[in-house]
Design an enzyme around this catalytic site. Sequence first.
Site, PDB file in Angstrom:
ATOM      1  N   ASP A   1       0.845  -1.192   0.000  1.00 23.09           N
ATOM      2  CA  ASP A   1       0.000   0.000   0.000  1.00 23.09           C
ATOM      3  C   ASP A   1       0.882   1.244   0.000  1.00 23.09           C
ATOM      4  O   ASP A   1       1.832   1.340   0.783  1.00 23.09           O
ATOM      5  CB  ASP A   1      -0.908   0.011   1.235  1.00 23.09           C
ATOM      6  CG  ASP A   1      -1.656   1.324   1.392  1.00 23.09           C
ATOM      7  OD1 ASP A   1      -2.618   1.537   0.653  1.00 23.09           O
ATOM      8  OD2 ASP A   1      -1.272   2.134   2.264  1.00 23.09           O
TER       9      ASP A   1
ATOM     10  N   ASP B   1      -3.795   2.233  -5.320  1.00 24.18           N
ATOM     11  CA  ASP B   1      -2.700   2.360  -4.352  1.00 24.18           C
ATOM     12  C   ASP B   1      -2.356   1.061  -3.637  1.00 24.18           C
ATOM     13  O   ASP B   1      -1.567   1.060  -2.696  1.00 24.18           O
ATOM     14  CB  ASP B   1      -3.017   3.445  -3.316  1.00 24.18           C
ATOM     15  CG  ASP B   1      -4.272   3.142  -2.511  1.00 24.18           C
ATOM     16  OD1 ASP B   1      -5.026   2.227  -2.903  1.00 24.18           O
ATOM     17  OD2 ASP B   1      -4.500   3.810  -1.488  1.00 24.18           O
ATOM     18  N   GLU B   2      -2.945  -0.062  -4.055  1.00 24.81           N
ATOM     19  CA  GLU B   2      -2.649  -1.348  -3.419  1.00 24.81           C
ATOM     20  C   GLU B   2      -2.418  -2.429  -4.472  1.00 24.81           C
ATOM     21  O   GLU B   2      -3.038  -2.421  -5.526  1.00 24.81           O
ATOM     22  CB  GLU B   2      -3.794  -1.796  -2.500  1.00 24.81           C
ATOM     23  CG  GLU B   2      -3.784  -1.144  -1.138  1.00 24.81           C
ATOM     24  CD  GLU B   2      -4.748  -1.808  -0.174  1.00 24.81           C
ATOM     25  OE1 GLU B   2      -4.956  -3.027  -0.267  1.00 24.81           O
ATOM     26  OE2 GLU B   2      -5.292  -1.088   0.690  1.00 24.81           O
TER      27      GLU B   2
END
Length: 426
Positions: free
Chosen positions: A19, A118-119
Amino acid sequence: MVMSIDYTQMPRRDVLCIDVKSFFASVEAVRRKIHPLGAYIVVVSNRNRPGSVVLASSPKVKKEFGIKTGSRAFEIPNDRRLMIVEPSMSLYLKVNKMIIDILKRFVSDEDLYIYSIDEAFLDVTASRRLFGDKFEIAKKIQHTIFKELKLVVTIGIGDNPLLAKLALDNEAKNAPNGLAYWSYERVQETIWRIPELTDMWGISSGYKKRLNNMGIYKVYDLAHADRFKLKSRLGVLGSQLYYHAWGVDYSVISERVGPREKSYSKGQILMRDYYVEQEIIVVIQEMVDEVAMRLRAHNSAASGIALGISYSKDIEERGFKHQMLLQRSTNSTKELAVSFIQLFKRYWRGQPVRQIHVVCTKLGSDEYEQINLFSAAECDEKNHAIDAVMDTIRLRYGKDSIFRAHSLLRGGTFLRRANHVGGHKG
């Protein structure tokens, strides 16, 4: 009776869940040559609207001011340290691509799963001979991303994707080194000690209420509940949640199965409540226009549609979602718009509309588009020609270079949103 699970029968992989810390805010910090962990940045969808949603805030803003994703603009205190910025979605997508390129240095494509902007999940089991054990690989990824992009990443490490995700969300994000490892052997001291049910991957506030009604308030309670009762009350998800509470996840990233049916969709939250039928229809037509263009870009045609309408928060009714099969598969903007409007008129009863979602489903190749027996072939050809010309012009000169006249009517949103990315400013 506590169930005994033989973890030796479970797939044991080296999985990382990565993340980027406060992604949007961190990118804005780096853009301004500020360390992401030292910045006071809040990314707001629209600075001119007090009710605008906070899309991201720097770690310091979260800690010192309690402002986080989902907060509202009017909740942001008047503090000179705070920098309130609007999103730059095109930049975020560009940086996301850079991050993915870095991750691909450590794993093959089949061992990488992009979970969100974002992950990402990485199965580094096959990468050990090249880069060291899972901890060394995690540290190298952290170092590489910070060295090249100046972004800080936290990493959950687990024996399967579930354990990696839970390690990320419940420990790594707050760990000094940004790393945490959860294994099968540590389930009792990790998963069972998760304080809130909603901190478990896959448990929403709605399912939390349903579990509470069954006397289940903690993850420990879930692990020791009657799994047959869970299945009878919640279906297959009940069984899944039970086994998740024991850390059981059979999925292997390289063997994952994609979505059963692909679809193209577009959703929009309106700037105000819409009461007038014609204004709502204008927005539906604009949204269908964009989805149809995506269909044509992928040489696809839809034989099914779904329309979701959400009402104003000021009334009790929540809205509706309905779907219908089309007489033939098509990617014609005009034909699809007619069907969506028909669906809307069939179920709308004058309630104030605040959100619209259009979906084109049951996709197939446009090479096999059926002939419409109820309209002249010349009309079909004319509609296809208009669509093709508009697509060509937009691709070359931008989305707002050509548009349909209804976008000039009251209620139209196309021109204001033409250069947005993901619903936000590009």
